[in-house]
Design a protein around this motif. Structure first.
Motif, PDB file in Angstrom:
ATOM      1  N   GLN A  10     -46.859  29.055 -11.855  1.00  5.54           N
ATOM      2  CA  GLN A  10     -45.974  27.918 -11.572  1.00  5.54           C
ATOM      3  C   GLN A  10     -44.511  28.305 -11.767  1.00  5.54           C
ATOM      4  OE1 GLN A  10     -46.915  24.279 -13.674  1.00  5.54           O
ATOM      5  NE2 GLN A  10     -49.117  24.732 -13.611  1.00  5.54           N
ATOM      6  N   ALA A  11     -44.255  29.033 -12.862  1.00  2.00           N
ATOM      7  CA  ALA A  11     -42.878  29.426 -13.178  1.00  2.00           C
ATOM      8  C   ALA A  11     -42.310  30.332 -12.090  1.00  2.00           C
ATOM      9  CB  ALA A  11     -42.834  30.126 -14.538  1.00  2.00           C
ATOM     10  N   GLU A  12     -43.112  31.265 -11.607  1.00  2.00           N
ATOM     11  CA  GLU A  12     -42.611  32.232 -10.648  1.00  2.00           C
ATOM     12  C   GLU A  12     -42.583  31.677  -9.229  1.00  2.00           C
ATOM     13  OE1 GLU A  12     -44.835  35.790 -11.449  1.00  2.00           O
ATOM     14  OE2 GLU A  12     -43.951  35.988 -13.449  1.00  2.00           O
ATOM     15  N   ALA A  13     -43.305  30.581  -9.004  1.00  2.00           N
ATOM     16  CA  ALA A  13     -43.252  29.931  -7.691  1.00  2.00           C
ATOM     17  C   ALA A  13     -42.100  28.946  -7.603  1.00  2.00           C
ATOM     18  CB  ALA A  13     -44.565  29.206  -7.409  1.00  2.00           C
ATOM     19  N   GLY A  14     -41.626  28.493  -8.755  1.00  2.00           N
ATOM     20  CA  GLY A  14     -40.547  27.513  -8.769  1.00  2.00           C
ATOM     21  C   GLY A  14     -39.193  28.172  -8.880  1.00  2.00           C
TER      22      GLY A  14
ATOM     23  N   ARG B 285     -42.751  28.663 -18.163  1.00  2.00           N
ATOM     24  CA  ARG B 285     -42.843  29.998 -18.759  1.00  2.00           C
ATOM     25  C   ARG B 285     -42.894  29.916 -20.289  1.00  2.00           C
ATOM     26  NH1 ARG B 285     -41.889  34.521 -15.828  1.00  2.00           N
ATOM     27  NH2 ARG B 285     -40.608  33.311 -14.369  1.00  2.00           N
ATOM     28  N   VAL B 286     -42.169  28.956 -20.858  1.00  2.00           N
ATOM     29  CA  VAL B 286     -42.201  28.762 -22.312  1.00  2.00           C
ATOM     30  C   VAL B 286     -43.585  28.310 -22.746  1.00  2.00           C
ATOM     31  CG1 VAL B 286     -41.226  27.451 -24.234  1.00  2.00           C
ATOM     32  CG2 VAL B 286     -39.739  28.223 -22.378  1.00  2.00           C
ATOM     33  N   LEU B 287     -44.147  27.348 -22.032  1.00  3.51           N
ATOM     34  CA  LEU B 287     -45.483  26.852 -22.351  1.00  3.51           C
ATOM     35  C   LEU B 287     -46.536  27.943 -22.133  1.00  3.51           C
ATOM     36  CD1 LEU B 287     -45.245  23.320 -20.695  1.00  3.51           C
ATOM     37  CD2 LEU B 287     -45.123  23.851 -23.149  1.00  3.51           C
ATOM     38  N   ALA B 288     -46.313  28.782 -21.136  1.00  4.93           N
ATOM     39  CA  ALA B 288     -47.254  29.872 -20.861  1.00  4.93           C
ATOM     40  C   ALA B 288     -47.321  30.834 -22.037  1.00  4.93           C
ATOM     41  CB  ALA B 288     -46.840  30.610 -19.589  1.00  4.93           C
ATOM     42  N   PHE B 289     -46.174  31.134 -22.627  1.00  3.27           N
ATOM     43  CA  PHE B 289     -46.158  32.049 -23.776  1.00  3.27           C
ATOM     44  C   PHE B 289     -46.893  31.446 -24.966  1.00  3.27           C
ATOM     45  CE2 PHE B 289     -44.107  33.964 -27.549  1.00  3.27           C
ATOM     46  CZ  PHE B 289     -44.481  35.280 -27.334  1.00  3.27           C
TER      47      PHE B 289
END
Length: 463
Positions: A333-337, A298-302
């Motif tokens: 990926q963040a929300e699936a993990g 999520r950090v990398l996504a932002f």
């Protein structure tokens, strides 16, 4: 504020010649210097006699008056004027560079940060709203080379414990909530600088183990980033830039690579909003590559989201779309993990991505795509994210104007003002200014004239 220092010199012929070239009288120059100083929150009472003393007796007024004199003459001459050009090149105080340091040694980093915090609330400090993207060069380079220090323990004064860390985290949480609801100008968000000076600074000089020290540096970095964010939001770009630099250095002291990535991404956003889109791309890409494999998805996504926004400002649709797609994949990926994520990134989810994607395509002058992305963005409750809702209405309203839909655009524009009139945020007002600019083709329409009048009276935005 004293009118001048007691130090005298030979006549300042450089200043006298420049005043003559500008066509200003001593009286008019003194008046303008007083006006500019007042706008910066300073009380001065310079007169024609003061100007004569500067010229004939070589007297140098107390800082930051030399900076204001140069600004007043720059207005007259229609070009930048340096301190050296007015014969006051050595008038710049150490305050001018305070907060821009990024020391290699952790102890020096603490001294640099605490010294900056002790000065930032002074009325004569950082009176301008300047921003120099070049000031980010050394901090960014040093963080990319070494994003984490080896150790964080320290032996000093008071023993730092968990209760101290909890107090700082609570202060950060409070500041985030108030900033989102009321903007960076609210008193609660501004209190974070007081927290840094009165609570965080003494703790950094205390005694703590490596484990506690890393947490202490991280939460203090988070507070410094928040102080920078609130300053950025109200247009205090110079102070914001320095807070961000200190936040990045403290994240490195805490060995918190993903927080450093987030801080650097915020710095990229400031560079972007100040007109340095290309530099923002470099900073966002650097943050992503350095933190890849160490930061949560999520950090990398932002980080990729801000890169997409920077590409859009450069009118690079392909690069913006690629970065946006990468951000979306990482969010999935963040929300699936089920991995642990820092609390400060919990705001970033698919609804936020969709809202920012609408801005990306608005900047690319693609209203169809902007409106399609907006339909994917979930409605945000105004009472929780007041500023974000108001800005989003202005963005979507601008997209409707780009699609030649004046009625719908004005409807959203008026709703934006309804919300933003309660928010202290110069950044939010910038979105309304962009909306106003898009109204150009309809300037003579009565409803448009009424809207522009409303932005002037309720938000203080010049026509």
């Amino acid at each position: 504020m004293a009118s001048t220092s007691r130090r005298t010199r030979p006549p300042n012929v450089d200043l006298a010649r420049l005043i003559e070239a500008s066509g200003a009288s001593h009286k008019s120059l003194a008046l303008r210097v007083n006006q500019l100083a007042k706008a910066a929150g300073l009380e001065t009472d310079y007169s024609h006699t003061s100007v004569a003393n500067w010229c004939r007796r070589g007297m140098t007024p107390k800082w930051p008056a030399p900076k204001v004199i140069a600004q007043a003459l720059a207005e007259r001459l229609g070009r930048p004027v340096s301190l050296a050009e007015i014969g006051m090149g050595d008038a710049e105080t150490p305050d001018a560079t305070m907060g821009l340091d990024f020391p290699r040694d952790p102890a020096d980093a603490v001294r640099a940060a605490t010294s900056f915090w002790s000065s930032v609330n002074r009325r004569d400090f950082l009176t301008g709203s300047g921003f120099a993207v070049s000031a980010f060069t050394t901090p960014v380079t040093r963080w990319l080379v070494t994003p984490a220090d080896d150790t964080a323990h320290h032996t000093g004064g008071k023993q730092v414990g968990r209760a101290d860390l909890d107090e700082l985290r609570e202060a950060a949480d409070d500041a985030r909530r108030w900033d989102s609801k009321y903007g960076g100008g609210n008193w609660k968000a501004n209190s974070v600088t007081t927290c840094l000076q009165e609570r965080a600074a003494p703790l950094l000089q205390g005694s703590f183990s490596d484990t506690v020290g890393r947490e202490l540096f991280s939460v203090t970095s988070e507070l410094s980033r928040l102080a920078g964010w609130t300053a950025f939001d109200v247009g205090q770009h110079e102070a914001a830039q320095r807070h961000f630099i200190q936040a990045l250095r403290l994240a490195r002291a805490g060995g918190d690579v993903q927080l450093g990535c987030y801080v650097l991404t915020t710095m990229a956003m400031q560079a972007l909003m100040r007109g340095f889109a290309s530099e923002a791309v470099d900073m966002a890409q650097g943050a992503f590559e350095r933190a890849k494999g160490q930061a949560a998805p999520r950090v990398l996504a932002f980080t990729k989201l801000i890169e997409a926004r920077a590409h859009a400002r450069e009118r690079d649709a392909k690069a913006a779309s690629r970065a946006l797609a990468t951000s979306e994949d990482l969010l999935s990926q963040a929300e699936a993990g089920s991995g642990l994520e820092p609390a400060w990134i919990d705001f970033y989810h698919h609804a936020r991505l969709s809202a920012d994607a609408a801005e990306v395509f608005r900047d690319l002058k693609n209203p169809k795509a902007a409106l399609a992305w907006n339909r994917q963005a979930a409605a945000m409750p105004p009472g929780v994210f007041t500023r974000s809702v108001g800005m989003r209405l202005a963005i979507v309203g601008t997209a409707h104007l780009q699609a030649r839909d004046l009625d719908h655009g004005l409807e959203l524009g008026n709703r934006s003002i309804d919300i933003l009139a309660r928010v202290q945020s110069s950044r939010a007002k910038d979105y309304v200014r962009e909306f106003n600019a898009a109204l150009g083709p309809w300037r003579r329409e009565p409803a448009v004239r009424e809207f522009v009048h409303r932005t002037r009276t309720e938000l203080g935005i010049a026509a």
